[in-house]
Write a protein that holds these residues in place. Structure first.
Motif, PDB file in Angstrom:
ATOM      1  N   ILE A 135       0.842  -1.194   0.000  1.00  0.00           N
ATOM      2  CA  ILE A 135       0.000   0.000   0.000  1.00  0.00           C
ATOM      3  C   ILE A 135       0.877   1.243   0.000  1.00  0.00           C
ATOM      4  N   GLN A 136       0.717   2.074  -1.023  1.00  0.00           N
ATOM      5  CA  GLN A 136       1.515   3.291  -1.174  1.00  0.00           C
ATOM      6  C   GLN A 136       0.748   4.541  -0.764  1.00  0.00           C
ATOM      7  N   PHE A 137      -0.588   4.473  -0.845  1.00  0.00           N
ATOM      8  CA  PHE A 137      -1.401   5.623  -0.465  1.00  0.00           C
ATOM      9  C   PHE A 137      -2.747   5.115   0.044  1.00  0.00           C
ATOM     10  N   ILE A 138      -3.285   5.818   1.041  1.00  0.00           N
ATOM     11  CA  ILE A 138      -4.638   5.522   1.524  1.00  0.00           C
ATOM     12  C   ILE A 138      -5.217   6.814   2.069  1.00  0.00           C
ATOM     13  N   ASN A 139      -6.467   7.114   1.723  1.00  0.00           N
ATOM     14  CA  ASN A 139      -7.052   8.392   2.155  1.00  0.00           C
ATOM     15  C   ASN A 139      -7.429   8.376   3.631  1.00  0.00           C
ATOM     16  N   HIS A 140      -7.990   7.304   4.102  1.00  0.00           N
ATOM     17  CA  HIS A 140      -8.247   7.139   5.539  1.00  0.00           C
ATOM     18  C   HIS A 140      -8.397   5.652   5.823  1.00  0.00           C
ATOM     19  N   THR A 141      -8.379   5.293   7.075  1.00  0.00           N
ATOM     20  CA  THR A 141      -8.372   3.879   7.452  1.00  0.00           C
ATOM     21  C   THR A 141      -9.609   3.541   8.267  1.00  0.00           C
ATOM     22  N   ALA A 142      -9.766   2.238   8.486  1.00  0.00           N
ATOM     23  CA  ALA A 142     -10.859   1.773   9.336  1.00  0.00           C
ATOM     24  C   ALA A 142     -10.564   2.134  10.786  1.00  0.00           C
ATOM     25  N   ALA A 143     -11.592   2.084  11.619  1.00  0.00           N
ATOM     26  CA  ALA A 143     -11.454   2.436  13.035  1.00  0.00           C
ATOM     27  C   ALA A 143     -10.390   1.550  13.690  1.00  0.00           C
ATOM     28  N   GLY A 144      -9.539   2.173  14.524  1.00  0.00           N
ATOM     29  CA  GLY A 144      -8.503   1.425  15.247  1.00  0.00           C
ATOM     30  C   GLY A 144      -7.171   1.388  14.536  1.00  0.00           C
ATOM     31  N   LEU A 145      -7.108   1.935  13.302  1.00  0.00           N
ATOM     32  CA  LEU A 145      -5.866   1.945  12.548  1.00  0.00           C
ATOM     33  C   LEU A 145      -5.542   3.372  12.104  1.00  0.00           C
ATOM     34  N   SER A 146      -4.254   3.653  11.934  1.00  0.00           N
ATOM     35  CA  SER A 146      -3.814   4.947  11.396  1.00  0.00           C
ATOM     36  C   SER A 146      -3.162   4.714  10.044  1.00  0.00           C
ATOM     37  N   THR A 147      -2.956   5.784   9.291  1.00  0.00           N
ATOM     38  CA  THR A 147      -2.313   5.640   7.985  1.00  0.00           C
ATOM     39  C   THR A 147      -0.901   5.081   8.139  1.00  0.00           C
ATOM     40  N   GLU A 148      -0.205   5.438   9.241  1.00  0.00           N
ATOM     41  CA  GLU A 148       1.133   4.905   9.484  1.00  0.00           C
ATOM     42  C   GLU A 148       1.106   3.397   9.688  1.00  0.00           C
ATOM     43  N   ASP A 149      -0.006   2.888  10.240  1.00  0.00           N
ATOM     44  CA  ASP A 149      -0.127   1.453  10.450  1.00  0.00           C
ATOM     45  C   ASP A 149      -0.332   0.693   9.147  1.00  0.00           C
ATOM     46  N   VAL A 150      -0.785   1.409   8.107  1.00  0.00           N
ATOM     47  CA  VAL A 150      -1.187   0.746   6.871  1.00  0.00           C
ATOM     48  C   VAL A 150      -0.176   0.915   5.755  1.00  0.00           C
ATOM     49  N   ILE A 151       0.276   2.157   5.503  1.00  0.00           N
ATOM     50  CA  ILE A 151       1.186   2.426   4.387  1.00  0.00           C
ATOM     51  C   ILE A 151       2.492   1.650   4.574  1.00  0.00           C
ATOM     52  N   GLY A 152       2.901   0.978   3.512  1.00  0.00           N
ATOM     53  CA  GLY A 152       4.115   0.164   3.558  1.00  0.00           C
ATOM     54  C   GLY A 152       3.832  -1.302   3.780  1.00  0.00           C
ATOM     55  N   LYS A 153       2.615  -1.632   4.260  1.00  0.00           N
ATOM     56  CA  LYS A 153       2.227  -3.022   4.426  1.00  0.00           C
ATOM     57  C   LYS A 153       1.427  -3.465   3.205  1.00  0.00           C
ATOM     58  N   THR A 154       1.181  -4.771   3.103  1.00  0.00           N
ATOM     59  CA  THR A 154       0.462  -5.293   1.936  1.00  0.00           C
ATOM     60  C   THR A 154      -1.031  -5.410   2.227  1.00  0.00           C
ATOM     61  N   LEU A 155      -1.797  -5.522   1.157  1.00  0.00           N
ATOM     62  CA  LEU A 155      -3.239  -5.727   1.295  1.00  0.00           C
ATOM     63  C   LEU A 155      -3.547  -6.999   2.073  1.00  0.00           C
ATOM     64  N   TYR A 156      -2.671  -8.010   1.899  1.00  0.00           N
ATOM     65  CA  TYR A 156      -2.941  -9.305   2.525  1.00  0.00           C
ATOM     66  C   TYR A 156      -2.872  -9.255   4.049  1.00  0.00           C
ATOM     67  N   ASP A 157      -2.173  -8.250   4.587  1.00  0.00           N
ATOM     68  CA  ASP A 157      -2.064  -8.137   6.045  1.00  0.00           C
ATOM     69  C   ASP A 157      -3.395  -7.819   6.710  1.00  0.00           C
ATOM     70  N   PHE A 158      -4.379  -7.352   5.910  1.00  0.00           N
ATOM     71  CA  PHE A 158      -5.652  -6.926   6.493  1.00  0.00           C
ATOM     72  C   PHE A 158      -6.834  -7.746   5.955  1.00  0.00           C
ATOM     73  N   ILE A 159      -6.523  -8.894   5.358  1.00  0.00           N
ATOM     74  CA  ILE A 159      -7.569  -9.717   4.731  1.00  0.00           C
ATOM     75  C   ILE A 159      -7.563 -11.103   5.346  1.00  0.00           C
ATOM     76  N   ASP A 160      -8.749 -11.659   5.590  1.00  0.00           N
ATOM     77  CA  ASP A 160      -8.855 -13.034   6.093  1.00  0.00           C
ATOM     78  C   ASP A 160      -8.146 -13.985   5.138  1.00  0.00           C
ATOM     79  N   PRO A 161      -7.448 -14.984   5.646  1.00  0.00           N
ATOM     80  CA  PRO A 161      -6.690 -15.920   4.792  1.00  0.00           C
ATOM     81  C   PRO A 161      -7.539 -16.554   3.696  1.00  0.00           C
ATOM     82  N   ASP A 162      -8.829 -16.774   3.955  1.00  0.00           N
ATOM     83  CA  ASP A 162      -9.678 -17.456   2.979  1.00  0.00           C
ATOM     84  C   ASP A 162      -9.862 -16.638   1.700  1.00  0.00           C
ATOM     85  N   TYR A 163      -9.589 -15.342   1.765  1.00  0.00           N
ATOM     86  CA  TYR A 163      -9.858 -14.477   0.619  1.00  0.00           C
ATOM     87  C   TYR A 163      -8.590 -13.933  -0.031  1.00  0.00           C
ATOM     88  N   ARG A 164      -7.418 -14.322   0.470  1.00  0.00           N
ATOM     89  CA  ARG A 164      -6.170 -13.782  -0.075  1.00  0.00           C
ATOM     90  C   ARG A 164      -5.943 -14.235  -1.518  1.00  0.00           C
TER      91      ARG A 164
END
Length: 873
Positions: free
Chosen positions: A271-300
């Motif tokens: 993830i290189q850019f995100i306008n805002h995040t879900a409750a409990g997360l900040s942009t610093e927690d998300v940018i630089g990580k992959t989409l798979y880090d926030f998705i249930d294993p069954d849907y990766r």
């Protein structure tokens, strides 16, 4: 003649004659002079007796009546027809049963043509007023003959100010010559023109740049009689650079403030850019990580496959997944993804993520409601019970009811999970549902909480009896009159959201439609159809003619004079009179087609006929061949009518349809127009791509169901039916599958709406095959789990009910051999044993009760001597 009463004699009192009596009995324009039938017990004779209409078994009884105008022969007998024609009074017309049927058929067709024209004109008007572009027509001289109201938005002039002027009147002088030369060239070449930019002067003086598209309109000889087209305002292109800067700022503001999550990621999912995040997360927690880090294993795997598709093909895609929040809660998200290109290569992927958790819940409710609506039958009470049960299940209550007012009583027509001792008929006064019916507002829920603390705890007998705490009800109307209440009750404190209220309101409205349908059905059973048309005044010509040669007329009604100016004897006295007056260009065709009447015994055709003033009128001629007993042709009976006005309507209708199709084809969305009988009357190029069929194979030839997947046939048919009853009762958007020309099933998302003031639907189609496949797999797994749980719950309930009914005695019990008393142990070791009667022992240990009597043996033993004395006496 219009105000004169027509005196009619009906010959034949069977089914047909009875129908004519019913038709005319209430008319002030037609008087039934008599009814004739050889069977004195015929149904029409019995009806005539009830209505005090003269009747007889001999037609001659009525021939001497001077006021007789018409004889309607519905016996179906050729011999009776010939006898009536030979013996009827002078100036009295004889009309056979076939003629009457053909007359009514023509009148119905004529009415439908007029209605179709009005619908088409309204459709064109709605489209022209709804579009943001200016739609116009000019004649061959370039003068405006039609302009849509949007011209005022573009140039500041009203339609009335523009009509009669040319486009060049609104252009600067230099522009006038350039555009006029182009227009003259296109007219000369009979060519359309596209994207023609031209400068115009607004009414307030500022410059407006228009982009013009036009196509030529031809007359019957192929000459250009004008142009028809669309103008669009493209003035803002001149300021594109400034707008680009403003657009970028607006884009940033839009992205940062959008309710959706918008992300940009590379081909590895980082993830290189995100306008805002879900409750409990900040942009610093998300940018630089992959989409798979926030998705249930069954849907990766689904996300990975979608990303590879976007980077490989450069095309947009869509997927729906389940994710788990930091607090352990689950949510569903729908992601629309697309490529970001640079130098012809996809370098990143943009994702727009929408939380659809509530939508999934709503979809499940919609599915349940749709299944219920699709399962409705013609049985009123069965339908009401199905709708009531659906309401209870969707809102999760302990019981659901539909109560209707019947005098002073409240009657439960629809029931779901009612207790065994529930009273389905009770005095209305005091019940909550009674107040809903009497004082509730249409379309608004009636909610009562903390029932035990309200007056209803004493007024409504069901509140305390069943421990109810929360009530929600909707008034049900029948033609704007409140007649009942749909309610769901709970034993807990419940909060209702807008979705709960909306779904309950839909079901209440569906029950309203059922109540209205029931009332209409009841009224139709009690009231027969009434026709107000008079045969005498209808613009119809009845005739008989030979079935050979020139088909010379042997009989023709006096109405021929009103339409053609000729007298009946003009046709009957000269065998070639009819042939001679058919238009020369139509004559060969008419005779070539006449062979059809000998094949099917019925034929109709239209042709131009020369009337007395020398002009031509279009006649619709419907012919039926009457055969002899051996099957050979005998004669022809027919009906002619003047359809010149209808032909004019049809020509106008074709021109209106041409306007509509021009607009319809210029949209970029796959769209079809669906008729009331589900025929696809129009389909644009985008739909050709999706279905694989050409327009020639689709329009007027295929039914919506020809494209519908077999699992959705009932759903599509029922939605189509309900949309014409109440458009609000069915969703405007839903998923189905369609079959393309290759036989491949394609899942699509439909947006369907009823065209205003018509019974036609317009539908747009979006391919969601991949998304649907994933949803179906999840649904199958959920249904398997639900079915297993329901089976276990059912078995457990059966075991509990069986256990509750078992009562038995255990152990060895001492009993006296003489008096049959039973020994009962003391409560502890100090208590002495006691001998008690057998009845008492059993009653204390079971639910049995006793009564006493004497068996025959004991009676003989104890009172035998008395019985002997009685016998001696």
């Amino acid at each position: 003649m219009k105000d004169k009463t027509v005196n009619v004699l009906i010959v034949g009192a069977g089914k047909g004659g009875t129908a004519f009596i019913e038709l005319f009995k209430g008319s002030d324009k037609v008087k039934i002079s008599g009814v004739v039938d050889i069977n004195d017990d015929a149904p029409g004779i019995r009806l005539a007796k009830e209505l005090n209409i003269p009747h007889s078994n001999d037609c001659r009884t009525f021939f001497e009546k001077k006021e007789l105008d018409e004889i309607i022969n519905v016996t179906g007998s050729r011999a009776v027809q010939e006898e009536l024609l030979n013996n009827k009074p002078e100036n009295v017309e004889v009309i056979g049963g076939h003629s009457a049927k053909l007359m009514w058929g023509f009148f119905d067709e004529y009415t439908q043509s007029e209605t179709a024209l009005k619908i088409s004109e309204q459709k064109f008007k709605d489209l022209t007023e709804a579009t943001t572009d200016w739609i116009w027509e000019v004649d061959k001289d370039g003068k405006y003959t039609y302009v849509s109201p949007k011209v005022e938005d573009l140039l500041g002039y009203t339609s009335g100010e523009v009509l009669g002027k040319s486009p060049f009147d609104f252009m600067p002088k230099g522009e006038q010559k350039k555009i006029r030369d182009i227009f003259i060239e296109k007219v000369t070449q009979k060519e359309p023109f596209y994207q023609l930019e031209n400068e115009n002067i607004h009414k307030d003086g500022h410059s407006v740049i228009l982009e013009t598209n036009g196509i030529p309109v031809f007359d019957e000889k192929g000459n250009v009689k004008g142009y028809r087209g669309i103008d669009r305002d493209i003035t803002d292109r001149a300021a594109s650079e400034n707008m680009l800067k403003e657009s970028e700022a607006k884009w940033k503001s839009l992205v940062n403030n959008a309710p959706n999550i918008i992300m940009i990621s590379d081909r590895d999912g980082v993830i290189q850019f995100i306008n805002h995040t879900a409750a409990g997360l900040s942009t610093e927690d998300v940018i630089g990580k992959t989409l798979y880090d926030f998705i249930d294993p069954d849907y990766r795997a689904t996300v990975k496959e979608t990303m590879e598709h976007v980077f490989k093909t450069g095309k947009a895609a869509r997927y729906q997944i389940k994710s788990t929040g930091s607090d352990g809660s689950s949510a569903w998200h729908d992601s629309q993804v697309g490529p970001i290109g640079q130098n012809g290569e996809v370098v990143a992927m943009i994702s727009v993520v929408t939380d659809v958790t509530e939508k999934k819940k709503s979809d499940e409710r919609v599915q349940k409601l749709n299944e219920t609506l699709c399962g409705l039958s013609i049985d009123h009470e069965e339908n009401v019970n199905k709708l009531t049960a659906a309401c209870g299940e969707i809102l999760g209550g302990v019981c659901a009811l539909y109560n209707r007012i019947d005098g002073d009583m409240l009657c439960s027509i629809g029931k779901w999970q009612t207790p065994p001792d529930f009273k389905t008929l009770d005095n209305a006064e005091g019940h909550i549902c009674y107040d809903v019916i009497k004082h509730g507002s249409k379309g608004a829920p009636y909610i009562v909480k903390n029932l035990e603390k309200t007056p209803y705890s004493k007024k409504d007998p069901n509140v305390a009896k069943y421990g109810l705490k929360t009530y929600i009800g909707y008034p049900v109307y029948c033609f704007d009159k409140p007649v009942g209440s749909l309610c769901v009750v709970y034993r807990d404190d419940i909060e209702f959201d807008e979705s709960d209220k909306r779904f309950m309101g839909i079901i209440a409205e569906a029950i309203s439609r059922e109540e209205e349908r029931k009332q209409m059905t009841d009224e139709l059973r009690q009231t027969g159809d009434r026709l107000s048309l008079l045969i005498k005044t209808m613009p119809i010509i009845s005739y008989t003619c030979r079935a050979e040669g020139n088909f010379a007329a042997t009989y023709i009604t006096n109405s021929i004079t009103d339409i053609t100016g000729y007298k009946p004897e003009d046709f009957t006295s000269k065998s070639s009179f009819w042939v001679d007056h058919i238009h020369p260009d139509d004559r060969n065709r008419v005779f070539a087609e006449l062979g059809e009447v000998f094949k099917a015994d019925l034929h109709q055709h239209e042709y131009r006929f020369k009337i007395a003033d020398g002009s031509y009128r279009y006649l619709l001629d419907v012919m039926r061949l009457i055969r002899k007993e051996d099957g050979t042709p005998d004669y022809i009976i027919g009906v002619m009518s003047d359809v010149s006005d209808r032909r004019q309507i049809e020509d106008a209708l074709k021109e209106s349809e041409s306007r509509y199709r021009t607009i319809f084809e210029n949209t970029g969305t796959a769209i079809v127009i669906i008729e009331d009988d589900m025929t696809v009357s129009m389909a644009n190029a985008e739909f050709e791509k999706i279905s694989g069929f050409s327009k020639e194979e689709i329009e007027g030839r295929k039914n919506v169901l020809d494209f519908t997947g077999k699992d959705y046939l009932d759903k599509v048919k029922e939605y189509h039916r309900l949309r014409r009853i109440d458009p609000e009762a069915v969703p405007g958007n839903y998923d189905i599958s369609i079959m393309n020309k290759e036989g491949k099933e394609v899942d699509v998302y439909l947006t369907v709406a009823l065209i205003p003031d018509t019974r036609r639907s317009v539908a747009s189609i979006l391919d969601i095959t991949e998304l649907k496949r994933n949803e179906q797999e999840l649904t199958k797994q959920k249904e398997l789990l639900d079915n297993t749980n329901k089976a276990l719950e059912h078995k457990l309930k059966e075991l509990q009910e069986a256990l509750g009914h078992i009562k038995r005695l255990e152990g060895l019990v001492p009993i006296c051999a003489n008096c049959k008393k039973m020994m009962m142990e003391g409560k502890d070791s100090k208590d002495q044993k006691a001998w008690i009667p057998l009845e008492k022992y059993i009653s204390e240990r079971s639910e049995a009760s006793f009564t006493h009597g004497l068996c025959p043996d004991c009676a003989k033993k104890m009172y035998g001597q008395i019985r002997k004395n009685n016998k001696k006496d």
